[in-house]
Design a protein around this motif. Structure first.
Motif, PDB file in Angstrom:
ATOM      1  N   ARG A 128      -7.623  -8.595   3.266  1.00 35.53           N
ATOM      2  CA  ARG A 128      -7.173  -7.204   3.264  1.00 35.53           C
ATOM      3  C   ARG A 128      -8.118  -6.295   2.484  1.00 35.53           C
ATOM      4  N   ILE A 129      -8.695  -6.826   1.411  1.00 33.59           N
ATOM      5  CA  ILE A 129      -9.659  -6.042   0.639  1.00 33.59           C
ATOM      6  C   ILE A 129     -10.910  -5.774   1.466  1.00 33.59           C
ATOM      7  N   GLN A 130     -11.319  -6.733   2.287  1.00 35.49           N
ATOM      8  CA  GLN A 130     -12.457  -6.525   3.178  1.00 35.49           C
ATOM      9  C   GLN A 130     -12.196  -5.377   4.141  1.00 35.49           C
ATOM     10  N   LYS A 131     -10.967  -5.278   4.640  1.00 39.95           N
ATOM     11  CA  LYS A 131     -10.613  -4.220   5.582  1.00 39.95           C
ATOM     12  C   LYS A 131     -10.432  -2.874   4.891  1.00 39.95           C
ATOM     13  N   ASP A 132      -9.917  -2.921   3.658  1.00 38.60           N
ATOM     14  CA  ASP A 132      -9.619  -1.683   2.929  1.00 38.60           C
ATOM     15  C   ASP A 132      -9.978  -1.852   1.455  1.00 38.60           C
ATOM     16  N   PRO A 133     -11.279  -1.784   1.128  1.00 39.97           N
ATOM     17  CA  PRO A 133     -11.726  -2.046  -0.253  1.00 39.97           C
ATOM     18  C   PRO A 133     -11.241  -1.018  -1.274  1.00 39.97           C
ATOM     19  N   GLN A 134     -10.750   0.123  -0.817  1.00 43.95           N
ATOM     20  CA  GLN A 134     -10.283   1.157  -1.743  1.00 43.95           C
ATOM     21  C   GLN A 134      -8.807   0.998  -2.101  1.00 43.95           C
ATOM     22  N   GLN A 135      -8.157  -0.011  -1.554  1.00 44.01           N
ATOM     23  CA  GLN A 135      -6.732  -0.202  -1.815  1.00 44.01           C
ATOM     24  C   GLN A 135      -6.545  -0.892  -3.166  1.00 44.01           C
TER      25      GLN A 135
ATOM     26  N   PRO B  47       0.802  -1.231   0.000  1.00 45.22           N
ATOM     27  CA  PRO B  47       0.000   0.000   0.000  1.00 45.22           C
ATOM     28  C   PRO B  47       0.832   1.277   0.000  1.00 45.22           C
TER      29      PRO B  47
END
Length: 212
Positions: free
Chosen positions: A72-79, A39
């Motif tokens: 990780r996408i669940q925690k930060d879908p905008q990444q 990130p």
């Protein structure tokens, strides 16, 4: 990891740990460490992919990567870098439909010029995933004439449909569809020099003659 706790920096010593995990061939630890730093360092994505593809040995390894990415996408879908890594993971597994689905989902929720989809479609054509590539080109065309890949996507759409036919991966309806899209698209494409040059080498006519 004690050093990270003391410093309160999640990615402290990341480069040293990556070197260590690569040497030890610790796939899971290496995967997690790359996902920790990507990130903040998205330009390292190619290095990460090269390292993982060298170390991974089969579907189980890519499944491990997929699970880690989805968490990780669940925690930060905008990444964006995680979604791009997930798309790459599906490509390695030759799950081309899912690769395109991920890329399209990202494209629809971000402002972009469609270049990622266009590049992915080229990869799909190279892997003879013609139907999936066609779906990608159709998406680019649907974005409208003002988009930078509108004309190029039309050209490649015809080209890909033609490749599907020449590869023998077609049914009668594909020939009809090729004739239809060619008759619709070519009149607008031949107005510029570049499409004319691209179109001139296509052996479409003999396949259209099969339709009767």
């Amino acid at each position: 990891m004690q050093g990270r706790k003391l410093l309160n920096i999640d990615d402290a010593f990341a480069y040293e740990l990556i070197t260590l995990y690569r040497f030890k061939k610790d796939k899971q630890a290496l995967t997690e460490e790359y996902l920790n730093i990507l990130p903040k360092n998205p330009l390292m994505v190619n290095q990460a992919q090269n390292a993982l593809v060298t170390l991974f040995e089969g579907p189980a390894d890519y499944d491990m990567l997929r699970v880690a990415l989805l968490k990780r996408i669940q925690k930060d879908p905008q990444q964006v870098v995680f979604v791009n890594m997930l798309t790459w993971q599906f490509l390695q597994q030759k799950d081309f439909d899912q690769a395109l689905n991920q890329a399209l989902a990202l494209s629809r929720r971000t402002i972009n010029d469609g270049s990622d989809i266009y590049e992915l479609c080229s990869t799909l054509v190279y892997n003879e995933a013609y139907d999936t590539a066609i779906r990608g080109y159709e998406y680019l065309i649907s974005k409208g004439k003002e988009q930078p890949f509108y004309v190029t996507a039309k050209i490649e759409l015809i080209n890909t449909k033609n490749l599907k036919v020449t590869a023998g991966k077609y049914v009668a309806s594909d020939l009809i569809e090729l004739e239809k899209i060619t008759s619709i698209c070519l009149p607008s494409l031949v107005k510029t020099r570049r499409p004319l040059l691209l179109c001139s080498g296509w052996p479409i006519c003999k396949y259209l003659s099969c339709i009767s």
